[in-house]
Write an enzyme that holds these catalytic residues in place. Structure first.
Site, PDB file in Angstrom:
ATOM      1  N   ARG A   1       0.840  -1.189   0.000  1.00 28.59           N
ATOM      2  CA  ARG A   1       0.000   0.000   0.000  1.00 28.59           C
ATOM      3  C   ARG A   1       0.881   1.246   0.000  1.00 28.59           C
ATOM      4  O   ARG A   1       1.886   1.314   0.701  1.00 28.59           O
ATOM      5  CB  ARG A   1      -0.916   0.045   1.248  1.00 28.59           C
TER       6      ARG A   1
ATOM      7  N   GLU B   1      -1.828   8.346  -6.594  1.00 27.98           N
ATOM      8  CA  GLU B   1      -1.765   7.636  -7.871  1.00 27.98           C
ATOM      9  C   GLU B   1      -2.712   8.284  -8.880  1.00 27.98           C
ATOM     10  O   GLU B   1      -3.832   8.628  -8.512  1.00 27.98           O
ATOM     11  CB  GLU B   1      -2.132   6.158  -7.674  1.00 27.98           C
TER      12      GLU B   1
ATOM     13  N   HIS C   1       0.773   0.098  -9.929  1.00 31.24           N
ATOM     14  CA  HIS C   1      -0.211  -0.616  -9.106  1.00 31.24           C
ATOM     15  C   HIS C   1      -0.799  -1.802  -9.870  1.00 31.24           C
ATOM     16  O   HIS C   1      -2.007  -1.938 -10.025  1.00 31.24           O
ATOM     17  CB  HIS C   1      -1.326   0.332  -8.643  1.00 31.24           C
ATOM     18  N   ILE C   2       0.105  -2.676 -10.345  1.00 32.82           N
ATOM     19  CA  ILE C   2      -0.305  -3.811 -11.168  1.00 32.82           C
ATOM     20  C   ILE C   2      -0.218  -5.138 -10.423  1.00 32.82           C
ATOM     21  O   ILE C   2      -0.305  -6.208 -11.029  1.00 32.82           O
ATOM     22  CB  ILE C   2       0.553  -3.887 -12.451  1.00 32.82           C
ATOM     23  N   GLY C   3      -0.072  -5.069  -9.096  1.00 32.83           N
ATOM     24  CA  GLY C   3       0.166  -6.286  -8.323  1.00 32.83           C
ATOM     25  C   GLY C   3      -0.818  -7.406  -8.573  1.00 32.83           C
ATOM     26  O   GLY C   3      -0.441  -8.569  -8.709  1.00 32.83           O
TER      27      GLY C   3
END
Length: 313
Positions: free
Chosen positions: A234, A263, A280-282
């Site tokens: 996070r 973001e 933020h492609i986790g």
């Protein structure tokens, strides 16, 4: 008219049985027109007087949002964290809240491992140099030779531990809420000791006021010179300005971030060569994403059935 809003930046409606069930029952389903994380104002605009269900992303779901959407009864998070939801306000308004904690775990764990390897072997930097006509003979480091410190041993942290052990890395961890079943081969210790002993520090814990800037200037100074920091958990866990200073000074050996306080990210870390940044492609592996969406929609439908707004399948 009953309405469900899907606020995630993308969602496969056509191949989702629970959403198709709602559509066949005459419900209106509205998706995110901005195709990105929504602001508080934007989610308020989407949640009109007819909205009773929200399939949520990571937008801020505050008391102000709930006050504007006074028919809202169900929130189903497509993902693991609930830090974006004011849970006390939701409870006060009798809004059911659920999430999908296991669905994205493998995808985030594998991205974390990829970020570790990319940082250790300087893959991104070598690629950029090659494209300028250079032929760098970059010497990196083996994951097998590292001590990996995992902060947070939940669904994701445990998977990261297993992946690192498969590469023969030593694994240490800090988790004050860990159940007695410590993963095999993992040594638990206080955070301060982990920061001092780990070659790689990887964060896998939720964001809250208690964990805001958990990794700050003081934390960086406790780390070994040349340590690597990975955050695919996070934004807000890491003080980004302090990280920038530690990278520019050369004290840290490198870093990789998939999450940011704001973001899309537009800050000074973009100018650092010794950091890998992803958007933020986790959870964005096809297989995990499908499971997340199906579970989130199933949770949504289940809660709508429970409060009598729709018949079950």
């Amino acid at each position: 008219m009953n309405k469900v809003v899907i606020s995630t930046s993308s969602f496969d409606i056509d191949n989702n049985p629970s959403i198709q069930h709602l559509l066949k029952a005459g419900w209106t389903v509205m998706t995110n027109p901005h195709r990105r994380k929504l602001t508080e104002e934007e989610i308020i605009a989407l949640l009109d007087k007819d909205t009773v269900g929200l399939l949520a992303g990571i937008e801020p779901l505050t008391e102000r949002v709930f006050a504007a959407a006074n028919r809202l009864k169900v929130i189903s998070r497509c993902g693991t964290g609930l830090d974006s939801v004011d849970l006390a306000a939701a409870k006060q308004r009798n809004i059911a809240v659920s999430n999908t904690p296991q669905a994205p775990a493998q995808a985030v764990a594998e991205l974390t491992l990829g970020l570790m390897l990319a940082t250790l072997r300087q893959i991104s930097q070598t690629d950029r140099m090659l494209r300028t006509g250079a032929w760098p003979r970059t010497q990196g480091h083996l994951l097998a030779a590292q001590t990996v410190g995992i902060v947070g041993l939940g669904y994701i942290g445990r998977r990261v531990a297993r992946l690192c052990q498969a590469f023969e890395a030593a694994v240490i961890a800090h988790d004050p809420y860990l159940l007695p079943q410590t993963p095999a081969g993992v040594t638990l210790m206080p955070l301060e000791q982990l920061l001092a002993e780990a070659d790689i520090i990887s964060l896998h814990l939720p964001y809250s006021s208690a964990t805001h800037h958990l990794i700050d200037d003081a934390a960086f100074k406790r780390m070994k010179k040349g340590a690597i920091v990975i955050n695919a958990a996070r934004g807000g866990l890491v003080d980004e300005m302090a990280l920038h200073d530690a990278l520019v000074s050369g004290y840290l050996g490198g870093a990789a971030l998939d999450v940011f306080e704001q973001e899309p990210y537009q800050g000074p870390l973009l100018q650092c060569d010794n950091i890998t940044l992803t958007s933020h492609i986790g959870s964005l592996a096809k297989e995990s994403r499908y499971r997340m969406e199906v579970e989130a929609a199933d949770n949504l439908l289940h809660d709508l059935v429970n409060i009598g707004l729709i018949d079950g399948k």
